[in-house]
Scaffold this motif. Structure first.
Motif, PDB file in Angstrom:
ATOM      1  N   PRO A  21       0.815  -1.226   0.000  1.00  0.00           N
ATOM      2  CA  PRO A  21       0.000   0.000   0.000  1.00  0.00           C
ATOM      3  C   PRO A  21       0.845   1.271   0.000  1.00  0.00           C
ATOM      4  N   VAL A  22       0.425   2.229  -0.828  1.00  0.00           N
ATOM      5  CA  VAL A  22       1.106   3.519  -0.917  1.00  0.00           C
ATOM      6  C   VAL A  22       0.170   4.587  -0.350  1.00  0.00           C
ATOM      7  N   ARG A  23       0.633   5.291   0.663  1.00  0.00           N
ATOM      8  CA  ARG A  23      -0.186   6.354   1.260  1.00  0.00           C
ATOM      9  C   ARG A  23      -0.222   7.580   0.362  1.00  0.00           C
ATOM     10  N   ALA A  24       0.915   7.905  -0.232  1.00  0.00           N
ATOM     11  CA  ALA A  24       0.980   9.098  -1.083  1.00  0.00           C
ATOM     12  C   ALA A  24       2.130   8.967  -2.069  1.00  0.00           C
ATOM     13  N   TRP A  25       1.975   9.660  -3.192  1.00  0.00           N
ATOM     14  CA  TRP A  25       3.025   9.781  -4.201  1.00  0.00           C
ATOM     15  C   TRP A  25       3.430  11.245  -4.273  1.00  0.00           C
ATOM     16  N   LEU A  26       4.708  11.519  -4.165  1.00  0.00           N
ATOM     17  CA  LEU A  26       5.232  12.868  -4.345  1.00  0.00           C
ATOM     18  C   LEU A  26       5.984  12.878  -5.668  1.00  0.00           C
ATOM     19  N   VAL A  27       5.728  13.877  -6.494  1.00  0.00           N
ATOM     20  CA  VAL A  27       6.319  13.925  -7.839  1.00  0.00           C
ATOM     21  C   VAL A  27       6.934  15.297  -8.068  1.00  0.00           C
ATOM     22  N   LYS A  28       8.139  15.287  -8.609  1.00  0.00           N
ATOM     23  CA  LYS A  28       8.845  16.541  -8.910  1.00  0.00           C
ATOM     24  C   LYS A  28       9.505  16.399 -10.282  1.00  0.00           C
ATOM     25  N   GLU A  29       9.427  17.445 -11.061  1.00  0.00           N
ATOM     26  CA  GLU A  29      10.086  17.484 -12.365  1.00  0.00           C
ATOM     27  C   GLU A  29      11.336  18.357 -12.261  1.00  0.00           C
ATOM     28  N   GLY A  30      12.302  18.102 -13.112  1.00  0.00           N
ATOM     29  CA  GLY A  30      13.489  18.949 -13.116  1.00  0.00           C
ATOM     30  C   GLY A  30      14.559  18.385 -14.023  1.00  0.00           C
ATOM     31  N   LEU A  31      15.746  18.919 -13.871  1.00  0.00           N
ATOM     32  CA  LEU A  31      16.908  18.446 -14.626  1.00  0.00           C
ATOM     33  C   LEU A  31      17.761  17.585 -13.714  1.00  0.00           C
ATOM     34  N   ASP A  32      18.255  16.474 -14.255  1.00  0.00           N
ATOM     35  CA  ASP A  32      19.113  15.615 -13.444  1.00  0.00           C
ATOM     36  C   ASP A  32      20.557  16.098 -13.501  1.00  0.00           C
ATOM     37  N   ALA A  33      21.466  15.316 -12.973  1.00  0.00           N
ATOM     38  CA  ALA A  33      22.879  15.713 -12.884  1.00  0.00           C
ATOM     39  C   ALA A  33      23.527  15.908 -14.253  1.00  0.00           C
ATOM     40  N   THR A  34      22.928  15.343 -15.298  1.00  0.00           N
ATOM     41  CA  THR A  34      23.472  15.508 -16.643  1.00  0.00           C
ATOM     42  C   THR A  34      22.721  16.588 -17.421  1.00  0.00           C
ATOM     43  N   ASP A  35      21.924  17.394 -16.709  1.00  0.00           N
ATOM     44  CA  ASP A  35      21.106  18.462 -17.295  1.00  0.00           C
ATOM     45  C   ASP A  35      20.045  17.954 -18.262  1.00  0.00           C
ATOM     46  N   GLU A  36      19.626  16.724 -18.069  1.00  0.00           N
ATOM     47  CA  GLU A  36      18.548  16.142 -18.866  1.00  0.00           C
ATOM     48  C   GLU A  36      17.248  16.222 -18.063  1.00  0.00           C
ATOM     49  N   PRO A  37      16.124  16.452 -18.731  1.00  0.00           N
ATOM     50  CA  PRO A  37      14.838  16.458 -18.033  1.00  0.00           C
ATOM     51  C   PRO A  37      14.571  15.097 -17.383  1.00  0.00           C
ATOM     52  N   ALA A  38      14.027  15.113 -16.182  1.00  0.00           N
ATOM     53  CA  ALA A  38      13.755  13.875 -15.452  1.00  0.00           C
ATOM     54  C   ALA A  38      12.586  14.096 -14.499  1.00  0.00           C
ATOM     55  N   VAL A  39      12.123  13.002 -13.934  1.00  0.00           N
ATOM     56  CA  VAL A  39      11.038  13.030 -12.964  1.00  0.00           C
ATOM     57  C   VAL A  39      11.511  12.278 -11.727  1.00  0.00           C
ATOM     58  N   TRP A  40      11.304  12.879 -10.552  1.00  0.00           N
ATOM     59  CA  TRP A  40      11.604  12.232  -9.283  1.00  0.00           C
ATOM     60  C   TRP A  40      10.292  11.874  -8.620  1.00  0.00           C
ATOM     61  N   VAL A  41      10.212  10.651  -8.131  1.00  0.00           N
ATOM     62  CA  VAL A  41       8.987  10.180  -7.490  1.00  0.00           C
ATOM     63  C   VAL A  41       9.349   9.524  -6.162  1.00  0.00           C
ATOM     64  N   TRP A  42       8.608   9.904  -5.140  1.00  0.00           N
ATOM     65  CA  TRP A  42       8.732   9.272  -3.841  1.00  0.00           C
ATOM     66  C   TRP A  42       7.432   8.549  -3.560  1.00  0.00           C
ATOM     67  N   ALA A  43       7.515   7.252  -3.313  1.00  0.00           N
ATOM     68  CA  ALA A  43       6.359   6.463  -2.902  1.00  0.00           C
ATOM     69  C   ALA A  43       6.419   6.360  -1.386  1.00  0.00           C
ATOM     70  N   LEU A  44       5.434   6.931  -0.719  1.00  0.00           N
ATOM     71  CA  LEU A  44       5.376   6.857   0.743  1.00  0.00           C
ATOM     72  C   LEU A  44       4.500   5.657   1.100  1.00  0.00           C
ATOM     73  N   ILE A  45       5.159   4.582   1.515  1.00  0.00           N
ATOM     74  CA  ILE A  45       4.450   3.322   1.721  1.00  0.00           C
ATOM     75  C   ILE A  45       3.946   3.176   3.154  1.00  0.00           C
ATOM     76  N   GLU A  46       2.860   2.425   3.278  1.00  0.00           N
ATOM     77  CA  GLU A  46       2.247   2.155   4.575  1.00  0.00           C
ATOM     78  C   GLU A  46       3.049   1.133   5.370  1.00  0.00           C
ATOM     79  N   ASP A  47       3.499   0.073   4.702  1.00  0.00           N
ATOM     80  CA  ASP A  47       4.163  -1.040   5.368  1.00  0.00           C
ATOM     81  C   ASP A  47       5.674  -0.875   5.298  1.00  0.00           C
ATOM     82  N   GLU A  48       6.241  -0.348   6.371  1.00  0.00           N
ATOM     83  CA  GLU A  48       7.688  -0.116   6.382  1.00  0.00           C
ATOM     84  C   GLU A  48       8.480  -1.417   6.464  1.00  0.00           C
TER      85      GLU A  48
END
Length: 88
Positions: A21-48
């Motif tokens: 189970p995932v309680r929430a998804w956090l999503v951020k867009e930006g440039l990665d270390a190579t200056d390429e467009p990328a997406v960062w996603v954090w899945a905040l899970i219920e079951d640690e």
């Protein structure tokens, strides 16, 4: 950049058969270390205490969805929803 954080989050929330189970998804867009467009996603899970196989499957599912949707590289991180700083 062909990404919209809100629509990506919405699609992630609609995923079926997630292995933990995932309680929430956090999503951020930006440039990665190579200056390429990328997406960062954090899945905040219920079951640690979810097993490694479930976590790897969740990461793969999210990565594949984002890659298909945007064509961008996705950095998927999984955190316990109750970890300090998990929502930042």
């Amino acid at each position: 950049m062909n990404a919209d954080a809100n629509s990506i989050r919405s699609e992630l929330e609609k995923m079926r058969d997630v292995p933990t189970p995932v309680r929430a998804w956090l999503v951020k867009e930006g440039l990665d270390a190579t200056d390429e467009p990328a997406v960062w996603v954090w899945a905040l899970i219920e079951d640690e205490n979810a097993d490694a196989e479930s976590l790897e499957r969740l990461e793969t599912m999210a990565w594949e969805l984002i890659r298909r949707r945007t064509g961008l590289w996705a950095y998927v991180l999984i955190r316990g929803a109750d970890e300090p700083g998990a929502d930042s």
